[in-house]
Design an enzyme around this catalytic site. Structure first.
Site, PDB file in Angstrom:
ATOM      1  N   ASP A  34       0.850  -1.193   0.000  1.00  0.00           N
ATOM      2  CA  ASP A  34       0.000   0.000   0.000  1.00  0.00           C
ATOM      3  C   ASP A  34       0.886   1.243   0.000  1.00  0.00           C
ATOM      4  OD1 ASP A  34      -2.074   1.805   0.299  1.00  0.00           O
ATOM      5  OD2 ASP A  34      -2.257   1.489   2.469  1.00  0.00           O
ATOM      6  N   ASP A  38      -4.468   3.578   2.608  1.00  0.00           N
ATOM      7  CA  ASP A  38      -5.879   3.182   2.693  1.00  0.00           C
ATOM      8  C   ASP A  38      -6.000   1.700   3.090  1.00  0.00           C
ATOM      9  OD1 ASP A  38      -5.064   1.973   0.373  1.00  0.00           O
ATOM     10  OD2 ASP A  38      -6.688   2.754  -0.885  1.00  0.00           O
ATOM     11  N   ASP A  42      -1.606  -1.109  -3.970  1.00  0.00           N
ATOM     12  CA  ASP A  42      -1.881  -0.336  -5.175  1.00  0.00           C
ATOM     13  C   ASP A  42      -0.684  -0.376  -6.133  1.00  0.00           C
ATOM     14  OD1 ASP A  42      -0.098   1.615  -3.927  1.00  0.00           O
ATOM     15  OD2 ASP A  42      -1.811   2.035  -2.623  1.00  0.00           O
ATOM     16  N   ASP A 111      -4.608  -9.812 -15.801  1.00  0.00           N
ATOM     17  CA  ASP A 111      -5.665 -10.801 -15.659  1.00  0.00           C
ATOM     18  C   ASP A 111      -6.811 -10.342 -16.563  1.00  0.00           C
ATOM     19  OD1 ASP A 111      -7.356 -12.813 -14.442  1.00  0.00           O
ATOM     20  OD2 ASP A 111      -6.134 -12.618 -12.646  1.00  0.00           O
ATOM     21  N   ASP A 213      -8.999 -15.588 -16.930  1.00  0.00           N
ATOM     22  CA  ASP A 213      -9.799 -16.099 -15.823  1.00  0.00           C
ATOM     23  C   ASP A 213     -10.852 -17.111 -16.302  1.00  0.00           C
ATOM     24  OD1 ASP A 213     -10.507 -15.675 -12.914  1.00  0.00           O
ATOM     25  OD2 ASP A 213     -12.436 -15.129 -13.806  1.00  0.00           O
ATOM     26  N   GLU A 276      -6.682 -20.083 -17.251  1.00  0.00           N
ATOM     27  CA  GLU A 276      -7.100 -20.750 -16.013  1.00  0.00           C
ATOM     28  C   GLU A 276      -8.129 -21.813 -16.385  1.00  0.00           C
ATOM     29  OE1 GLU A 276      -9.065 -20.273 -11.585  1.00  0.00           O
ATOM     30  OE2 GLU A 276      -9.735 -18.977 -13.196  1.00  0.00           O
ATOM     31  N   HIS A 338      -4.183 -17.053  -5.133  1.00  0.00           N
ATOM     32  CA  HIS A 338      -5.101 -16.301  -4.270  1.00  0.00           C
ATOM     33  C   HIS A 338      -6.374 -17.105  -3.996  1.00  0.00           C
ATOM     34  CE1 HIS A 338      -6.505 -15.851  -8.301  1.00  0.00           C
ATOM     35  NE2 HIS A 338      -7.610 -15.268  -7.888  1.00  0.00           N
ATOM     36  N   ASP A 339      -6.526 -18.255  -4.646  1.00  0.00           N
ATOM     37  CA  ASP A 339      -7.709 -19.102  -4.424  1.00  0.00           C
ATOM     38  C   ASP A 339      -7.378 -20.330  -3.575  1.00  0.00           C
ATOM     39  OD1 ASP A 339      -9.261 -17.449  -6.093  1.00  0.00           O
ATOM     40  OD2 ASP A 339      -8.730 -18.604  -7.880  1.00  0.00           O
TER      41      ASP A 339
END
Ligand code: GLC
Ligand code: MG
Length: 563
Positions: A34, A38, A42, A111, A213, A276, A338-339
């Site tokens: 970050d 926030d 980013d 992605d 994706d 994917e 991330h899954d």
């Protein structure tokens, strides 16, 4: 030792493309760095950490979605395919990041989410206004079944019906994921043109390729027939698995779309498409297409994420996967995402080192997932901090994805140097000791092991593009050879926490004498999961091939001929 035949599965060719030799690193932008306080990562944050990635020794960065999004599925619900979400930055920031990535000799992949958009996308907003809307057919609308229920029995991957009733126009729309992620209709030529234009836009902007994706979902069977019931379903599995996704995924027309993507990518030169795709080997391999009509360069191979962590299962899986590939198809390997659950959580800390060696020495393009290189393990997410919509909709199944999406702990300062405020997801409990700054100078750390293995891969063609051959080995030991232009490496890994015999010399001399010098012996220990890389290889004890592997030990050995 029992001898079974080993066979050379695939011979590698020289003149490999960058994405064949290269290593991909997945950045989950919300959790990398970050820069504007926030609590969410980013693009400027990513740019500030590029030296870390360059020094790690990877070749390409894949960014999970950074497009404008309501974040119902954290960016996988795209509201504008052509811009950047203000939370991440803007196009100027993106161009800076891309230039900074290229300046370091790295590649940048985006992605691409073609199966569905956000319900906030102007296309869907327009589509739902009336049955006559010019964009009506860009999504999949149907009348209710005669009983008033949904048009068919399809179940969303996130649980519940795949159909959402829309009062305004009195029809249902299809969504394979959240109801705020309506499926796009790839049978509509205008939608198709619009999406191809999106790809062209980003290729023109200079990106080096895409991870696509849920590519195997992209088009559904004509007539949308009911999916068959899965007789093997048990209540500990997700609702999705109640049905076999026969008509909702992996349609022949989807392969034609993949070929279209490929044609476009190829017209830009050296770009890569990573699809994917979660399918068994035989159906996965079809996504390579053919020599004359190629589809994606790399249909993602999730086997390392799914296969039970023992030598016998891994060996069978590797051999089956290698055997399933078309001769021109280049393999790839993924160990985290991330899954998926964190690899260190799944196999434990000691085996996470073996996993690193496996991922980086198998034949094929490896993808690293951010944070796995420092061994982030299980992160328990307190109930009030769960954000993953899949977990919130199907609690109690242990499928939460937040635990793999926690911020990268960079150092021991407040909020681990990730942010100056409380991050959107909690940090790993042990962040004060398990962080990048702590591991960088520690030659025993997992990060140092990753760095040395990545360097080794770069300096040895045998690892990057060499032949691959499984070798018979003792129980709990997974062993294979990689060979290129006269160099021959033996990789042996002990998947157990007991000492195990290396004892593969018999196998090597009996089965491979045509391929190898008969009296092959260890010339050099190139890497060990137990011995820090700072100890120069000449000081590593050379061991004969009938020596032992320590508990959880993995070795990369260079073999030589002795006369
Ligand atoms: C892919 C993404 C996952 C997302 C889903 C729907 O599987 O990796 O995070 O939820 O697609 O877009
Ligand atoms: Mg931020």
């Amino acid at each position: 030792m029992e001898y079974k035949s080993t066979n050379m599965l695939h011979e590698s060719q020289s003149g490999a493309a960058w994405w064949e030799r290269g290593v991909i690193y997945q950045v989950y932008p919300r959790s990398f760095q970050d820069s504007d306080a926030d609590g969410v990562g980013d693009l400027a944050g990513i740019e500030s950490r590029l030296d870390y990635l360059a020094e790690l020794g990877i070749d390409a960065i894949w960014l999970s979605p950074i497009y404008p999004s309501p974040m119902a599925d954290f960016g996988y619900d795209v509201a504008d395919y052509c811009d950047i979400d203000p939370m991440f930055g803007d196009l100027t920031r993106f161009n800076r990041l891309l230039a900074a990535v290229h300046a370091r000799g790295l590649k940048l992949l985006l992605d691409f989410v073609p199966n569905h958009s956000s319900d906030q996308h102007p296309w869907f907003v327009e589509s739902r206004v009336s049955r006559d809307s010019p964009k009506r057919d860009w999504y999949i609308w149907r009348d209710s079944a005669p009983d008033g229920g949904p048009p068919n029995n399809w179940i969303s991957d996130f649980g519940g019906s795949s159909w959402e009733w829309d009062d305004t126009t009195g029809q249902y729309y299809l969504h394979a994921f959240l109801k705020s992620q309506p499926d796009l209709n790839w049978r509509n030529p205008d939608l198709r043109d619009a999406m191809m234009a999106v790809l062209r836009l980003w290729l023109d902007r200079g990106v080096d390729g895409f991870r696509i994706d849920v590519l195997w979902h992209i088009i559904k069977a004509e007539g949308l027939p009911d999916n068959p019931i899965n007789m093997d379903w048990t209540s500990d599995r997700t609702q999705r698995d109640r049905l076999i996704q026969l008509y909702s995924t992996d349609q022949p027309e989807a392969h034609a779309i993949a070929a279209e993507f490929r044609k476009l990518a190829d017209s830009y030169g050296d770009r890569v498409l990573i699809g994917e795709i979660c399918l068994p080997d035989d159906r996965l391999a079809r996504w390579y297409g053919s020599v004359d009509c190629p589809q994606v360069h790399l249909p993602v191979n999730f086997h390392l994420v799914e296969t039970p962590w023992n030598a016998a299962s891994l060996k069978r899986m590797i051999s089956d996967y290698e055997a399933s590939l078309p001769t021109f198809g280049w393999p790839n390997w993924v160990i985290g995402s991330h899954d998926a659950r964190r690899i260190a959580a799944r196999v434990g800390e000691a085996q996470a080192r073996v996993a690193a060696m496996l991922l980086l020495t198998l034949r094929g393009t490896p993808t690293l997932y951010q944070g796995d290189e420092i061994g982030i393990g299980e992160v328990v997410i307190p109930p009030d901090r769960v954000r993953d919509p899949q977990d919130l909709r199907q609690p109690g199944l242990g499928i939460g994805r937040d635990r793999s999406r926690t911020p990268i702990p960079w150092d021991a300062s407040a909020y681990a140097g990730f942010s100056t405020v409380d991050p959107w997801l909690p940090l790993n409990d042990d962040w004060r000791v398990r962080n990048v700054a702590a591991q960088l100078p520690d030659s025993n750390s997992l990060l140092s092991l990753y760095r040395s293995l990545l360097a080794l891969r770069r300096s040895h063609d045998a690892l990057a593009i060499g032949d691959f051959m499984l070798i018979d080995s003792a129980d709990d030991v997974l062993a294979y050879m990689r060979r290129y232009a006269g160099e021959c490496l033996l990789i042996a890994m002990n998947l157990s926490d007991k000492t195990r015999p290396l004892s593969i010399s018999q196998s090597i001399s009996q089965s491979l004498f045509q391929l190898l010098p008969t009296d092959a012996c260890v010339a050099e220990v190139l890497a060990s999961t137990l011995i820090p890389p700072t100890i120069s290889s000449s000081k590593l004890a050379l061991r004969p091939l009938d020596a032992a592997l320590g508990p959880n030990e993995g070795l990369v050995l260079r073999l030589k001929e002795i006369r």
